[in-house]
Write a protein that holds these residues in place. Structure first.
Motif, PDB file in Angstrom:
ATOM      1  N   PHE A 209       1.487  -1.291  -0.007  1.00  0.00           N
ATOM      2  CA  PHE A 209       0.201  -0.197  -0.335  1.00  0.00           C
ATOM      3  C   PHE A 209       1.045   1.104  -0.035  1.00  0.00           C
ATOM      4  O   PHE A 209       0.106   1.991  -0.149  1.00  0.00           O
ATOM      5  CB  PHE A 209      -1.343  -0.070   1.420  1.00  0.00           C
ATOM      6  N   ASP A 210       1.996   1.194   0.498  1.00  0.00           N
ATOM      7  CA  ASP A 210       3.006   2.298   0.101  1.00  0.00           C
ATOM      8  C   ASP A 210       3.506   2.445  -0.884  1.00  0.00           C
ATOM      9  O   ASP A 210       3.401   4.469  -1.623  1.00  0.00           O
ATOM     10  CB  ASP A 210       4.901   2.227   0.953  1.00  0.00           C
ATOM     11  N   ILE A 211       3.455   1.556  -2.146  1.00  0.00           N
ATOM     12  CA  ILE A 211       3.900   1.748  -3.466  1.00  0.00           C
ATOM     13  C   ILE A 211       2.291   1.663  -3.944  1.00  0.00           C
ATOM     14  O   ILE A 211       2.393   3.061  -5.468  1.00  0.00           O
ATOM     15  CB  ILE A 211       4.578   0.498  -3.800  1.00  0.00           C
ATOM     16  N   ALA A 212       1.844   1.341  -3.520  1.00  0.00           N
ATOM     17  CA  ALA A 212       0.325   2.143  -4.166  1.00  0.00           C
ATOM     18  C   ALA A 212       0.000   3.688  -4.076  1.00  0.00           C
ATOM     19  O   ALA A 212      -0.215   4.655  -5.344  1.00  0.00           O
ATOM     20  CB  ALA A 212      -1.277   1.652  -3.642  1.00  0.00           C
ATOM     21  N   ILE A 216      -0.453   6.296  -6.867  1.00  0.00           N
ATOM     22  CA  ILE A 216      -0.977   7.589  -7.052  1.00  0.00           C
ATOM     23  C   ILE A 216      -0.599   8.726  -7.088  1.00  0.00           C
ATOM     24  O   ILE A 216      -1.999   8.899  -8.221  1.00  0.00           O
ATOM     25  CB  ILE A 216      -2.087   6.756  -6.465  1.00  0.00           C
ATOM     26  N   VAL A 217       0.255   9.053  -6.139  1.00  0.00           N
ATOM     27  CA  VAL A 217       0.227  10.104  -6.646  1.00  0.00           C
ATOM     28  C   VAL A 217       1.424  10.480  -7.537  1.00  0.00           C
ATOM     29  O   VAL A 217       1.022  11.873  -8.507  1.00  0.00           O
ATOM     30  CB  VAL A 217       1.445  10.429  -4.977  1.00  0.00           C
ATOM     31  N   MET A 218       2.068   9.766  -8.033  1.00  0.00           N
ATOM     32  CA  MET A 218       3.204  10.130  -9.260  1.00  0.00           C
ATOM     33  C   MET A 218       2.033  10.090 -10.732  1.00  0.00           C
ATOM     34  O   MET A 218       3.165   9.997 -11.529  1.00  0.00           O
ATOM     35  CB  MET A 218       4.490   9.131  -9.249  1.00  0.00           C
ATOM     36  N   GLY A 219       0.856   9.698 -10.553  1.00  0.00           N
ATOM     37  CA  GLY A 219       0.129   9.048 -11.921  1.00  0.00           C
ATOM     38  C   GLY A 219       0.742   8.037 -12.794  1.00  0.00           C
ATOM     39  O   GLY A 219       0.330   8.188 -13.291  1.00  0.00           O
ATOM     40  N   GLY A 220       1.269   7.517 -11.842  1.00  0.00           N
ATOM     41  CA  GLY A 220       1.187   5.859 -11.814  1.00  0.00           C
ATOM     42  C   GLY A 220       0.274   5.137 -11.978  1.00  0.00           C
ATOM     43  O   GLY A 220      -1.242   5.878 -11.568  1.00  0.00           O
ATOM     44  N   HIS A 221      -0.016   3.704 -11.996  1.00  0.00           N
ATOM     45  CA  HIS A 221      -1.103   3.003 -12.022  1.00  0.00           C
ATOM     46  C   HIS A 221      -0.904   2.000 -10.623  1.00  0.00           C
ATOM     47  O   HIS A 221       0.249   1.852 -10.612  1.00  0.00           O
ATOM     48  CB  HIS A 221      -1.137   2.242 -13.005  1.00  0.00           C
TER      49      HIS A 221
END
Ligand code: KMH
Ligand code: ZN
Length: 274
Positions: A209-212, A216-221
């Protein structure tokens, strides 16, 4: 910001019912887990399959049964068969997951050899990677370029230089297996891919969930699921893949990122619907 694609890795090849009783083995269980993720907002199902006793298989017959069962309950979902399979499988075995009808829209392409812990090595030689890329290109399957460290991104770019990848490229950065799982690692990966590429962040175990959230903030999926993590929070097993997806949807809502439907995900990823 672009809508968020959530991929659910519902099964994996390594996790077991002993670790979490909700890990699916049978076709019915796989369809149940796919539906639980889809109902919560997953647009992509990353798929491994098992025999009823839990042993991993890449056999096309078993994949076909699983895919048919998933489409019955999630008619428009994007199914992404694994071509990684399980450690120790041959290339031919691994590729059998793509010999299904309709031909998959999407599949993983692992871009290097990975230390999987202990004595486990997940082998992907340059020839394996080129061969898998060539076959996917011939069959019109969009590869998700699985990169467990920066060197694997460079290998993917080498494959691209040979003309074996159609653009735009899509990467999946897997953090917490071979490379560590920090914002710095992820930012370095994102900075290393060609402009116009899309990417997914996938944190293993407690990093999920950290990476999620960072993705999300960086515009990735985002990818979550039992293949990567069995816990909803510390000490609490997830009861379904749907619970893991639901948590990502909640984080995305707080951070202002709407969720992509499967057709919107196809558009973002430039995937042609079969
Ligand atoms: N199970 C791992 C050995 C993939 O799906 O492409 C490989 C894997 C990657 O899970
Ligand atoms: Zn996988």
């Amino acid at each position: 910001m672009e809508k968020l694609i959530i991929a659910a890795a519902i099964c994996g090849a390594e996790v077991t019912k002993e670790q979490n009783p909700a890990v699916p083995y049978t076709i019915e269980e796989i369809a149940r887990e796919a539906k639980s993720a889809y109902d919560q907002g997953a647009s992509v199902i990353h798929l491994h399959v098992r025999e009823d006793d839990g042993s991993p298989t890449q056999g096309s017959k078993r994949f076909q049964e699983a895919v048919d069962a998933i489409y019955k309950v999630c008619p428009d979902v994007i199914i992404q068969p694994s071509t990684g399979g399980a450690v120790g499988m041959t290339d031919l075995e691994r590729l059998d997951s793509t010999n299904i009808v309709p031909t998959p829209e999407f599949a993983t392409l692992d871009c290097g050899t990975v230390n999987f812990g202990g004595d486990e090595i997940f082998i992907n030689t340059d020839n394996t990677i080129m061969n898998f890329a060539r076959i996917m290109q011939e069959k019109g399957i969009k590869p998700e370029l699985e990169c467990f460290d920066k060197g694997m991104i460079d290998i993917a770019l080498k494959v691209d230089k040979k003309g074996l990848l159609d653009h735009p490229l899509h990467f999946d950065f897997v953090l917490g297996v071979q490379m560590s799982a920090t914002a710095r690692d992820l930012a370095f990966c994102v900075d290393s891919i060609p402009p116009g590429s899309t990417w997914t962040g996938c944190g293993i175990g407690r990093y999920e969930f950290d990476i999620a959230a960072i993705s999300i903030v960086m515009g990735g999926h985002v990818r979550v699921g039992f293949e990567d993590n069995l816990f909803l929070e510390k000490g609490v097993l997830a009861k379904s893949n749907g619970e893991l997806v639901e948590k990502v949807v909640k984080i995305a809502k707080i951070l202002g990122r709407p969720i992509a439907t499967p057709d919107e995900a196809r558009e973002i990823l430039s995937i042609k619907k079969r």
